[in-house]
Design an enzyme around this catalytic site. Structure first.
Site, PDB file in Angstrom:
ATOM      1  N   ALA A   1      -4.713  -1.986  -2.416  1.00  0.00           N
ATOM      2  CA  ALA A   1      -4.029  -1.226  -1.370  1.00  0.00           C
ATOM      3  C   ALA A   1      -5.077  -0.818  -0.336  1.00  0.00           C
ATOM      4  O   ALA A   1      -6.207  -0.474  -0.690  1.00  0.00           O
ATOM      5  CB  ALA A   1      -3.368   0.008  -1.972  1.00  0.00           C
ATOM      6  N   LYS A   2      -4.668  -0.889   0.929  1.00  0.00           N
ATOM      7  CA  LYS A   2      -5.632  -0.577   2.011  1.00  0.00           C
ATOM      8  C   LYS A   2      -5.464   0.901   2.363  1.00  0.00           C
ATOM      9  O   LYS A   2      -4.788   1.254   3.339  1.00  0.00           O
ATOM     10  CB  LYS A   2      -5.335  -1.502   3.205  1.00  0.00           C
ATOM     11  CG  LYS A   2      -6.523  -1.740   4.104  1.00  0.00           C
ATOM     12  CD  LYS A   2      -6.244  -2.915   5.021  1.00  0.00           C
ATOM     13  CE  LYS A   2      -7.141  -2.881   6.241  1.00  0.00           C
ATOM     14  NZ  LYS A   2      -8.578  -2.893   5.985  1.00  0.00           N
ATOM     15  N   ILE A   3      -6.034   1.734   1.520  1.00  0.00           N
ATOM     16  CA  ILE A   3      -5.827   3.179   1.589  1.00  0.00           C
ATOM     17  C   ILE A   3      -6.978   3.833   2.365  1.00  0.00           C
ATOM     18  O   ILE A   3      -8.153   3.563   2.085  1.00  0.00           O
ATOM     19  CB  ILE A   3      -5.726   3.761   0.160  1.00  0.00           C
ATOM     20  CG1 ILE A   3      -4.459   3.221  -0.522  1.00  0.00           C
ATOM     21  CG2 ILE A   3      -5.743   5.287   0.177  1.00  0.00           C
ATOM     22  CD1 ILE A   3      -4.311   3.580  -1.973  1.00  0.00           C
ATOM     23  N   TYR A   7     -11.926   4.092   2.261  1.00  0.00           N
ATOM     24  CA  TYR A   7     -12.905   3.637   3.249  1.00  0.00           C
ATOM     25  C   TYR A   7     -14.135   4.531   3.364  1.00  0.00           C
ATOM     26  O   TYR A   7     -15.099   4.176   4.039  1.00  0.00           O
ATOM     27  CB  TYR A   7     -12.214   3.332   4.587  1.00  0.00           C
ATOM     28  CG  TYR A   7     -11.581   1.958   4.481  1.00  0.00           C
ATOM     29  CD1 TYR A   7     -12.271   0.825   4.842  1.00  0.00           C
ATOM     30  CD2 TYR A   7     -10.344   1.799   3.866  1.00  0.00           C
ATOM     31  CE1 TYR A   7     -11.742  -0.442   4.649  1.00  0.00           C
ATOM     32  CE2 TYR A   7      -9.803   0.531   3.663  1.00  0.00           C
ATOM     33  CZ  TYR A   7     -10.510  -0.581   4.060  1.00  0.00           C
ATOM     34  OH  TYR A   7      -9.994  -1.836   3.844  1.00  0.00           O
ATOM     35  N   SER A  42       0.847  -1.207   0.000  1.00  0.00           N
ATOM     36  CA  SER A  42       0.000   0.000   0.000  1.00  0.00           C
ATOM     37  C   SER A  42       0.878   1.251   0.000  1.00  0.00           C
ATOM     38  O   SER A  42       0.567   2.247  -0.667  1.00  0.00           O
ATOM     39  CB  SER A  42      -0.908   0.019   1.234  1.00  0.00           C
ATOM     40  OG  SER A  42      -1.745  -1.112   1.277  1.00  0.00           O
TER      41      SER A  42
END
Ligand code: PMP
Length: 306
Positions: free
Chosen positions: A154-156, A160, A62
């Protein structure tokens, strides 16, 4: 013991870990994070942190997307996580939240020429969804962000908002969780979980090319299904109408563990209660994450010295 955070290169009391209002990440969502669980094994008086290395590998991926260069290796971040929980002294299920972020306090939307920041905190964290009774879900009217907009693997942080819109829509309509479709109308995932169907004795789950976050629990379940029960997983695009005819359906995620889906848009999935395969996998998964299965202990890092 007061809760601690790791912030600006050192451990500080959580209450002292603060960022300024001009922080770039706070203004533009330019940060990425992980959610890692420490699972409390009461009989052993031990906590096991599950698949930490895989989480930090994903965090570094990420970071590449966001052009964040961290001064820490995967092993160093694992050690920091262990020390953080040791300092907090939690003796219950715990959630660890590392975050890499653009810390420069300056206006101007971009990724380049910004200082990297890194922080980590831990908090007690029990069940996220009802893992026994199961979740009642709706199909979100919001579509999942597409990889041509923001890379979804990617855990951006900014992504969210998409999840929050869907989750609150579900909540306000009286459901427990939302199921996203992709831009082209295939089943994608939950607001914070991957999704599996059980069809004719096999697991079926959306492929990584369908804009999912490549879940670590997803990988765990695919491996356990194959190794422990001889159940294959087919990774393929799923039509929404398959949700209504599948034998069983469940969600996987660090927070959600393995949560049965018992109803979708007011239609029962299977018998409307946890299915046989889901139950088998769920039981095995809990044994594994609690450090009860020797074979999988390489996935479990003990927090406390024995
Ligand atoms: N999809 C999304 C959007 C998520 O936020 C999560 C939680 N990290 C997952 C799937 C599941 O991933 P994991 O099993 O690695 O927690």
């Amino acid at each position: 013991m007061p809760p601690y955070a790791f912030f600006d290169g050192k451990f500080v009391p959580l209450a002292k870990a603060k960022v300024g209002v001009m922080t770039h990440a706070f203004n533009y969502g330019t940060a990425c994070f992980e959610g890692i669980r420490g699972n409390w094994n009461k009989e052993q008086g031990q906590m096991y942190i599950f698949r930490m290395k895989e989480h930090y590998k994903r965090l570094l991926e990420s970071c590449e997307v966001l052009k964040i260069e961290l001064p820490y290796s995967i092993d160093e971040m694992c050690s920091l996580s262990l020390e953080l929980v040791q300092r907090c002294g939690f003796r219950e299920d715990t959630y660890i939240r590392p975050m890499a972020y653009k810390k420069t306090e300056q206006v101007g939307v971009r990724l380049h020429n910004l200082e990297p920041g890194f922080l980590m905190f831990a908090t007690p964290f029990g069940a996220y969804l009802d893992i026994e009774k199961g979740a009642r879900c709706c199909i979100a009217s919001w579509r999942r962000v597409n990889s041509s907009m923001i890379p979804t693997r990617a855990k951006i942080n900014g992504i969210y908002v998409n999840s929050a819109l869907a989750k609150t829509e579900a909540f306000e309509k009286g459901f427990d969780e939302a199921i996203f479709l992709t831009q082209d109308g295939h089943v994608c995932e939950g607001s914070g979980e991957n999704i599996f169907l059980v069809i004719d004795g096999k697991l079926v789950t959306p492929p990584v090319s369908d804009d999912i976050l490549i879940g670590i629990t997803r990988d765990t379940i695919m491996k356990l299904a194959k190794k422990e029960f001889g159940i294959d997983t087919v990774e393929r695009s799923i039509d929404p109408n398959e949700l209504f005819t599948a034998d069983e359906c469940f969600m996987t995620g660090t927070a959600a563990h393995v949560t049965p889906i018992i109803e979708i848009d007011h239609r029962k999935v299977g018998k409307g209660s946890i299915g046989k395969t889901t139950k088998q996998l769920q039981a095995m998964y809990f044994d594994v994450i609690m450090g009860k299965k020797k074979k999988y202990m390489s996935w479990c890092a003990p927090v406390y010295a024995k």
